[in-house]
Design a protein around this motif. Structure first.
Motif, PDB file in Angstrom:
ATOM      1  N   ASN A 195       0.850  -1.175   0.000  1.00  0.00           N
ATOM      2  CA  ASN A 195       0.000   0.000   0.000  1.00  0.00           C
ATOM      3  C   ASN A 195       0.893   1.234   0.000  1.00  0.00           C
ATOM      4  OD1 ASN A 195       0.783   0.531   2.739  1.00  0.00           O
ATOM      5  ND2 ASN A 195      -0.800  -0.888   3.439  1.00  0.00           N
ATOM      6  N   GLY A 196       0.298   2.410  -0.052  1.00  0.00           N
ATOM      7  CA  GLY A 196       1.091   3.619  -0.153  1.00  0.00           C
ATOM      8  C   GLY A 196       2.033   3.810   1.016  1.00  0.00           C
ATOM      9  N   ARG A 197       1.548   3.555   2.200  1.00  0.00           N
ATOM     10  CA  ARG A 197       2.383   3.716   3.393  1.00  0.00           C
ATOM     11  C   ARG A 197       3.577   2.770   3.370  1.00  0.00           C
ATOM     12  NH1 ARG A 197      -0.829   1.657   7.993  1.00  0.00           N
ATOM     13  NH2 ARG A 197      -0.123  -0.294   7.075  1.00  0.00           N
ATOM     14  N   ASP A 198       3.338   1.529   2.990  1.00  0.00           N
ATOM     15  CA  ASP A 198       4.412   0.545   3.036  1.00  0.00           C
ATOM     16  C   ASP A 198       5.417   0.714   1.891  1.00  0.00           C
ATOM     17  OD1 ASP A 198       3.324  -0.493   5.320  1.00  0.00           O
ATOM     18  OD2 ASP A 198       2.171  -2.038   4.288  1.00  0.00           O
ATOM     19  N   LEU A 199       4.979   1.308   0.788  1.00  0.00           N
ATOM     20  CA  LEU A 199       5.938   1.623  -0.266  1.00  0.00           C
ATOM     21  C   LEU A 199       6.937   2.669   0.224  1.00  0.00           C
ATOM     22  CD1 LEU A 199       3.864   1.748  -3.579  1.00  0.00           C
ATOM     23  CD2 LEU A 199       5.607   0.090  -2.922  1.00  0.00           C
ATOM     24  N   VAL A 200       6.423   3.662   0.937  1.00  0.00           N
ATOM     25  CA  VAL A 200       7.321   4.644   1.555  1.00  0.00           C
ATOM     26  C   VAL A 200       8.233   3.946   2.559  1.00  0.00           C
ATOM     27  CG1 VAL A 200       7.436   6.688   3.032  1.00  0.00           C
ATOM     28  CG2 VAL A 200       5.709   6.543   1.226  1.00  0.00           C
ATOM     29  N   GLY A 201       7.664   3.029   3.314  1.00  0.00           N
ATOM     30  CA  GLY A 201       8.446   2.301   4.308  1.00  0.00           C
ATOM     31  C   GLY A 201       9.583   1.514   3.693  1.00  0.00           C
ATOM     32  N   ARG A 202       9.345   0.908   2.537  1.00  0.00           N
ATOM     33  CA  ARG A 202      10.402   0.153   1.856  1.00  0.00           C
ATOM     34  C   ARG A 202      11.589   1.050   1.518  1.00  0.00           C
ATOM     35  NH1 ARG A 202       9.554  -4.824  -0.696  1.00  0.00           N
ATOM     36  NH2 ARG A 202       7.480  -5.723  -0.395  1.00  0.00           N
TER      37      ARG A 202
END
Length: 258
Positions: free
Chosen positions: A144-151
């Motif tokens: 999701n958008g949040r986890d893409l940033v997290g990666r």
């Protein structure tokens, strides 16, 4: 990197109703999901089968330990950002002690040294950032958008980003590491994933629902609000590990025997 079981949908908007599915580009996601499923059928599943049948169990354990050890600095950083000093301490101890054998042997096995896996997507979730739209990324899988940033942020927490010089070498290590994690995860969950695929009327929707429940459990350390369930009520894969998080665990920290 594993194409399947690598992310989740958005965080729940109403705890009483459970995780909410926000999938505004579902037709596109389904296309990517079908592509990833084809990669699994043609490449990952047969590779995992050979790996789990031909490689002795002790060697598989060493590979898993090594992958976990490599990830420890990311876990330490995110645990500290979440204010979880106990988890950070356990991860730090295991990182340095296991470093004697380059992470191949888990010296703390059975001694209560285990720790939860943490990533920056979880850190954002702990601090109230919603997951955003559900996404299926080619090769990488659900996110999701949040986890893409997290990666992206987690790459800066990874010492290998700075130790390895040259983009070519870094890319090679990233691909090799991701492939190892994918094959290890697929081999350990070989039958479960095959059974899920065979028994699902809508494989895409079922995986998406499982991910909603799984990611919420990771963010809340296995203690979601009362009454929360996956969208389809499924309790499957409660013990499954994210594809890029080998041997990660959720829930309470193991008892400290020291």
């Amino acid at each position: 990197m594993l194409f399947l079981l690598a992310g989740c949908a958005s965080a729940p908007q109403d705890a009483a109703e459970g995780p909410q599915i926000y999938d505004p580009i579902e037709p596109v996601n389904r296309v990517f999901f079908a592509m990833n499923d084809a990669v699994d059928t043609m490449v990952l599943r047969p590779t995992a089968f050979v790996y789990k049948t031909a490689v002795p169990d002790p060697i598989q354990d060493m590979v898993r330990n090594f992958l976990l050890w490599l990830r420890s600095p990311v876990v330490i950083a995110n645990s500290l950002l979440q204010g979880d000093t106990d988890n950070a301490g356990n991860a730090t101890r295991q990182f340095f002690v296991n470093g004697v054998t380059a992470g191949l042997i888990d010296w703390g096995n059975g001694l209560g040294w285990g720790y939860r896996d943490e990533d920056f997507g979880q850190t954002l979730g702990v601090h109230g950032v919603a997951g955003g739209p559900y996404l299926v990324i080619p090769i990488l899988g659900p996110s999701n958008g949040r986890d893409l940033v997290g990666r992206v942020v987690d790459r800066f927490f990874d010492p290998l980003t700075y130790i390895v010089s040259g983009p070519g070498a870094r890319n090679a290590i990233t691909i090799a590491r991701g492939t190892g994690e994918a094959v290890d995860f697929r081999a350990r969950n070989y039958d479960s994933i095959n059974d899920l695929r065979a028994s699902s009327v809508d494989y895409y929707a079922r995986v998406r629902s499982i991910y909603l429940q799984r990611r919420d459990a990771e963010i809340s350390n296995g203690q979601p609000p009362k009454g929360v369930q996956a969208a389809d009520g499924s309790q499957e894969f409660e013990k499954f590990e994210p594809s890029d998080r080998p041997r990660s665990v959720t829930g309470e920290l193991p008892a400290n025997t020291n």
